[in-house]
Write a protein that holds these residues in place. Structure first.
Motif, mmCIF file in Angstrom:
data_model
loop_
_atom_site.group_PDB
_atom_site.id
_atom_site.type_symbol
_atom_site.label_atom_id
_atom_site.label_comp_id
_atom_site.label_asym_id
_atom_site.label_seq_id
_atom_site.Cartn_x
_atom_site.Cartn_y
_atom_site.Cartn_z
ATOM 1 N N ASN A 97 -22.683 -3.111 -3.516
ATOM 2 C CA ASN A 97 -21.483 -3.306 -4.343
ATOM 3 C C ASN A 97 -21.435 -4.716 -4.926
ATOM 4 O OD1 ASN A 97 -19.749 -1.047 -4.801
ATOM 5 N ND2 ASN A 97 -19.392 -0.960 -2.585
ATOM 6 N N LEU A 98 -22.602 -5.243 -5.215
ATOM 7 C CA LEU A 98 -22.715 -6.618 -5.697
ATOM 8 C C LEU A 98 -23.170 -6.623 -7.154
ATOM 9 C CD1 LEU A 98 -22.893 -9.725 -5.254
ATOM 10 C CD2 LEU A 98 -25.240 -9.350 -4.431
ATOM 11 N N GLU A 99 -22.355 -7.241 -7.998
ATOM 12 C CA GLU A 99 -22.741 -7.360 -9.402
ATOM 13 C C GLU A 99 -23.289 -8.755 -9.672
ATOM 14 O OE1 GLU A 99 -20.527 -5.720 -13.018
ATOM 15 O OE2 GLU A 99 -20.028 -7.844 -13.187
ATOM 16 N N GLN B 46 -14.749 -1.357 -4.727
ATOM 17 C CA GLN B 46 -14.529 -2.777 -4.430
ATOM 18 C C GLN B 46 -15.870 -3.492 -4.575
ATOM 19 O OE1 GLN B 46 -11.384 -4.398 -3.077
ATOM 20 N NE2 GLN B 46 -12.636 -6.059 -3.919
ATOM 21 N N ARG B 47 -16.057 -4.145 -5.711
ATOM 22 C CA ARG B 47 -17.298 -4.863 -5.948
ATOM 23 C C ARG B 47 -17.146 -6.327 -5.545
ATOM 24 N NH1 ARG B 47 -20.312 -0.324 -7.155
ATOM 25 N NH2 ARG B 47 -20.152 0.345 -9.314
ATOM 26 N N THR B 48 -18.281 -6.996 -5.357
ATOM 27 C CA THR B 48 -18.306 -8.454 -5.325
ATOM 28 C C THR B 48 -18.869 -8.891 -6.669
ATOM 29 O OG1 THR B 48 -18.655 -8.464 -2.941
ATOM 30 C CG2 THR B 48 -19.205 -10.489 -4.139
ATOM 31 N N LEU B 49 -18.071 -9.630 -7.424
ATOM 32 C CA LEU B 49 -18.433 -9.930 -8.813
ATOM 33 C C LEU B 49 -19.057 -11.318 -8.899
ATOM 34 C CD1 LEU B 49 -15.341 -8.431 -10.662
ATOM 35 C CD2 LEU B 49 -17.537 -7.351 -10.166
ATOM 36 N N MET B 50 -20.397 -11.337 -8.926
ATOM 37 C CA MET B 50 -21.141 -12.593 -9.038
ATOM 38 C C MET B 50 -22.025 -12.567 -10.280
ATOM 39 S SD MET B 50 -21.955 -13.294 -4.996
ATOM 40 C CE MET B 50 -22.532 -14.967 -5.234
ATOM 41 N N GLY B 51 -21.446 -12.023 -11.347
ATOM 42 C CA GLY B 51 -22.116 -12.106 -12.646
ATOM 43 C C GLY B 51 -21.485 -13.231 -13.450
ATOM 44 N N PRO B 52 -21.623 -13.145 -14.771
ATOM 45 C CA PRO B 52 -21.091 -14.183 -15.659
ATOM 46 C C PRO B 52 -19.595 -14.013 -15.937
ATOM 47 C CG PRO B 52 -22.263 -12.527 -16.924
ATOM 48 C CD PRO B 52 -22.434 -12.149 -15.487
ATOM 49 N N GLY B 53 -18.913 -13.132 -15.219
ATOM 50 C CA GLY B 53 -17.503 -12.869 -15.442
ATOM 51 C C GLY B 53 -17.334 -11.478 -16.009
ATOM 52 N N PRO B 54 -16.280 -10.751 -15.658
ATOM 53 C CA PRO B 54 -15.211 -11.207 -14.778
ATOM 54 C C PRO B 54 -15.725 -11.515 -13.382
ATOM 55 C CG PRO B 54 -15.076 -8.823 -15.102
ATOM 56 C CD PRO B 54 -16.121 -9.344 -16.042
#
Lengths: 392, 392
Positions: free
Chosen positions: A330-332, A9-17
């Motif tokens: 777990n942060l991207e 379970q990541r937190t997705l704070m990149g350019p997407g997804p």
């Protein structure tokens, strides 16, 4: 024997997804039905109406292409551009370069208008190119450059293109749902987006919309569209209004359930509220990043709220930081692309990910990891600055 | 305000999509992670290995294209065919016609070898065409014609094409996982399939595989591939072995989870067991349909177990029957395509749908609906005939 895959379970704070709304994940796992089932066809009609709302358009030809944003881009180019055409492409990041590739693979000539990475497209340079190339048929540019976080002024650029009798192709992959976008009011002729950014949906679809002028150009082509899969003359037979739906290709049924749900969520929130939410959390994130001492790549007036590119401090190991954020939190967050690789981070605040808990967690994690690496930043300041921004 | 979409629970026994295994639906709804996340990259490597198993190949370039089967077809053609080439296309149904469209949109010439719809591709006719067109570079044909249910002899056709120095493109959309298919042993150069047929996965992806000879042809091209999205030179940078994964497009992450799970299920069952299961249920369905008096379109020796096309009895209203099956039994069977529209039904037994309960339910429903419409069939015989076939 291969085992089932259980992703973390990541937190997705990149350019997407970006983070997918749990309601979207649930919708996607509902029972598959046929792509010509009457219930499915009714769902398609609802989706078209909701996409029209999201894009602020009455364009009849407003549909999701059955493939990711790159295929949406290609749909616009292969349908509107013919061999021998001249297309003016304004490039201010990675995706303008991809547009050039598309133009050339259509057998057309790309006239490039180059702007600095991290800046908006310059309307004056575009006008010079329009004057110098009166044969140009199409002007293409990116609304929200995902590679830098720069926002360009769609309305002005489209008006200019129309004054020189050009159609316009606009990349709205990162803007749709996250920042102001008004297809009809701004007069955009062809636009494509993605589902995995500010719509909080899974990747795999590309909403597109075409004006009457664009459709006339497609119908008036002298060469066949080079792609069978993306030929809108055929796709319209499946997505078209009123008439009986004709089989073209098998639609990605479950991914369309996901997009439907994400558009329901957008309708519930309200488009302007969604734009405002992205802005609110951007302001807090910005306060935190600037308190740390990280500098934005894009000047404030041209900055997207949903994609925050900041310069990596001197001496800090890009990959080590991102690996620590992923492994320990777990942060991207995103790396730089092309000439910006290793030099910037791209922190996304898109859709469901644009939340207070994410902003605070991201700042806290970044602060700790940079501290651990003795990076030259103002440690311990970021979270407080963000909280202060929220209470302004 | 638009409501969330709750699809009905259908039984999908048409030409695809077929019933999705519930494990696949669950896998798809797991948390989205980044398309460059190390965990995702590891999952991609497992998927490649499982696709190699499913296709019985060691081809390094064995990947799922990020779009439905039609895009897989286009991937094969745009990468292998150049302007000015000659391609021999054997057509025995709808999908050979689509191949012709692809060839012509590549700026090449399609030499058509026409066979009757409902029959296998005739190797003698192909040999005549190969002799008459020594400049031909590629031979293309469909293994399992979804429009008719005819199976062609891939091994013989590929051997013949190679004897005349042609590469081969094979459509395996409906065959993969459902009927014998051996890419390496049969020497196939380029093959594409779909996920929504015998793999019991959702629609939206197209597994493809390319031999060393095909890759050499792609690398030796004198014209750029006309599609940026489908250009394997670029796609290989993302899916390639060993080297660092380069961003090309955003992969449809959750749909890939679904395909991974469906390939795990195929591995657990065993490929030959899956082929045998399709055959077992086909035999029972066939017994039932023939007891009713419905005639198969395809001669027995050329018939696919997973796609059963039968002639609609004289005087029976095609649409009324399918509507009754859908409305009263939540059962989808397929209509005829092209010249077979209104003349045949296509009953699929694909992947998770190839089960005893489905066979019996389908026969019982068809028997009742045809009875209600006073169709000239042998009412009340179908289920017993199928049960007898199962106990043989």
């Amino acid at each position: 024997m291969t085992q089932s895959f259980y992703p973390p379970q990541r937190t997705l704070m990149g350019p997407g997804p970006s983070d997918v709304n749990p309601r979207v994940s649930q919708a996607m796992s509902r029972p598959t039905i046929g792509h010509l089932d009457p219930m499915f066809v009714a769902m398609m009609d609802e989706m078209k109406a909701m996409l029209q709302y999201a894009l602020q358009t009455r364009n009849e030809l407003t549909i999701p292409v059955s493939a990711p944003g790159s295929a949406g881009m290609e749909t616009c180019f292969v349908n509107l551009v013919e061999p021998g055409d001249t297309v003016i492409v304004c490039q201010n990041g990675v995706f303008g370069g991809r547009m050039k590739e598309n133009v050339e693979r259509c057998g057309a000539t790309a006239v490039m208008v180059m702007d600095d990475w991290g800046r908006a497209v310059d309307a004056n340079k575009l006008e010079d190119a329009l004057k110098a190339h009166p044969q140009a048929k199409v002007v293409a540019f990116v609304h929200a450059e995902t590679s830098t976080g720069a926002s360009s002024d769609v309305k002005t650029l489209v008006e200019l293109a129309h004054r020189y009798d050009c159609l316009t192709i606009v990349d709205a992959v990162t803007s749709l749902g996250g920042t102001e976008l008004r297809v009809d009011e701004w007069g955009v002729d062809a636009i494509y987006s993605g589902t995995q950014k500010c719509l909080s949906c899974v990747p795999g679809l590309s909403p597109v919309s075409f004006s009457e002028a664009a459709i006339a150009a497609i119908k008036g082509r002298t060469h066949p569209v080079q792609s069978w899969f993306l030929d809108l003359n055929l796709v319209m037979g499946y997505w078209g209004a009123g008439a009986k739906r004709a089989y073209h290709h098998t639609a990605p049924v479950n991914t369309l359930y996901a997009l439907h749900e994400s558009l329901v969520i957008l309708e519930e929130e309200g488009l302007e509220n969604s734009w405002a939410r992205h802005r609110t959390h951007h302001n807090a994130l910005k306060a935190g990043l600037e308190a740390l001492g990280l500098a934005f790549v894009v000047p404030e007036a041209e900055r997207l709220p949903q994609l925050n590119a900041v310069t990596i401090p001197e001496g800090v190991d890009d990959a080590a930081v991102r690996t620590a954020l992923l492994g320990d939190y777990n942060l991207e967050i995103g790396a730089g692309l092309g000439p910006m690789a290793g030099k910037v981070w791209r922190i996304g605040l898109m859709g469901y990910a644009a939340r207070k808990d994410n902003v605070l967690n991201c700042l806290a994690a970044l602060d700790e990891v940079l501290g651990r690496m003795d990076a030259p930043v103002n440690h311990g300041t970021a979270v407080a600055a963000a909280l202060a921004a929220y209470s302004d």
